[in-house]
Design a protein around this motif. Structure first.
Motif, PDB file in Angstrom:
ATOM      1  N   ALA A 141       0.826  -1.209   0.000  1.00 31.88           N
ATOM      2  CA  ALA A 141       0.000   0.000   0.000  1.00 31.88           C
ATOM      3  C   ALA A 141       0.860   1.258   0.000  1.00 31.88           C
ATOM      4  O   ALA A 141       0.529   2.239  -0.659  1.00 31.88           O
ATOM      5  N   LYS A 142       1.987   1.220   0.724  1.00 29.59           N
ATOM      6  CA  LYS A 142       2.893   2.366   0.737  1.00 29.59           C
ATOM      7  C   LYS A 142       3.428   2.655  -0.660  1.00 29.59           C
ATOM      8  O   LYS A 142       3.517   3.802  -1.074  1.00 29.59           O
ATOM      9  N   ALA A 177      -2.363   5.064  -6.410  1.00 29.06           N
ATOM     10  CA  ALA A 177      -3.330   4.200  -7.096  1.00 29.06           C
ATOM     11  C   ALA A 177      -4.483   3.830  -6.166  1.00 29.06           C
ATOM     12  O   ALA A 177      -5.638   3.752  -6.601  1.00 29.06           O
ATOM     13  N   LEU A 178      -4.186   3.625  -4.884  1.00 36.29           N
ATOM     14  CA  LEU A 178      -5.241   3.286  -3.927  1.00 36.29           C
ATOM     15  C   LEU A 178      -6.198   4.455  -3.721  1.00 36.29           C
ATOM     16  O   LEU A 178      -7.409   4.270  -3.608  1.00 36.29           O
ATOM     17  N   ASN A 218     -12.971   6.297  -7.037  1.00 36.17           N
ATOM     18  CA  ASN A 218     -13.862   5.637  -7.998  1.00 36.17           C
ATOM     19  C   ASN A 218     -14.781   4.620  -7.338  1.00 36.17           C
ATOM     20  O   ASN A 218     -15.443   3.836  -8.021  1.00 36.17           O
ATOM     21  N   GLY A 219     -14.820   4.611  -6.010  1.00 32.82           N
ATOM     22  CA  GLY A 219     -15.749   3.736  -5.294  1.00 32.82           C
ATOM     23  C   GLY A 219     -15.224   2.345  -5.011  1.00 32.82           C
ATOM     24  O   GLY A 219     -15.993   1.434  -4.705  1.00 32.82           O
ATOM     25  N   GLU A 220     -13.903   2.137  -5.085  1.00 29.84           N
ATOM     26  CA  GLU A 220     -13.310   0.828  -4.817  1.00 29.84           C
ATOM     27  C   GLU A 220     -12.482   0.900  -3.540  1.00 29.84           C
ATOM     28  O   GLU A 220     -11.305   1.257  -3.576  1.00 29.84           O
ATOM     29  N   PRO A 221     -13.053   0.550  -2.395  1.00 33.77           N
ATOM     30  CA  PRO A 221     -12.296   0.612  -1.141  1.00 33.77           C
ATOM     31  C   PRO A 221     -11.232  -0.487  -1.072  1.00 33.77           C
ATOM     32  O   PRO A 221     -11.327  -1.516  -1.746  1.00 33.77           O
TER      33      PRO A 221
END
Length: 80
Positions: free
Chosen positions: A9-10, A15-16, A22-25
């Motif tokens: 994630a770092k 991108a996250l 865009n509604g993608e958790p």
């Protein structure tokens, strides 16, 4: 919903954030256990609305209702 390790994630935080907009958790894990989530601000506002009731509105939500009556008796005399 995607799941991703903290170190991944770092590396891909931009991108996250784009995906969350865009509604993608995404759930972020630390040592294999869910630790945090990246969600859109719309989802955050649904969970934690900004408007908080004032004290008067809070009292009016009492399910039994509130009946206030003024005591009609005269005030007592005070010697100054």
């Amino acid at each position: 919903m995607k799941t991703m390790q903290l170190r991944e994630a770092k590396a891909g935080l931009s991108a996250l954030v784009d995906a969350a907009e865009n509604g993608e958790p995404t759930i972020i894990t630390r040592h294999g256990k869910p630790a945090a989530a990246i969600v859109s601000m719309d989802d955050v506002r649904k969970l934690h609305p900004d408007k908080k009731p004032n004290f008067g509105e809070f009292l009016l939500t009492y399910p039994g209702g509130i009946e206030l009556e003024r005591n009609p008796s005269s005030l007592r005399d005070v010697d100054l």
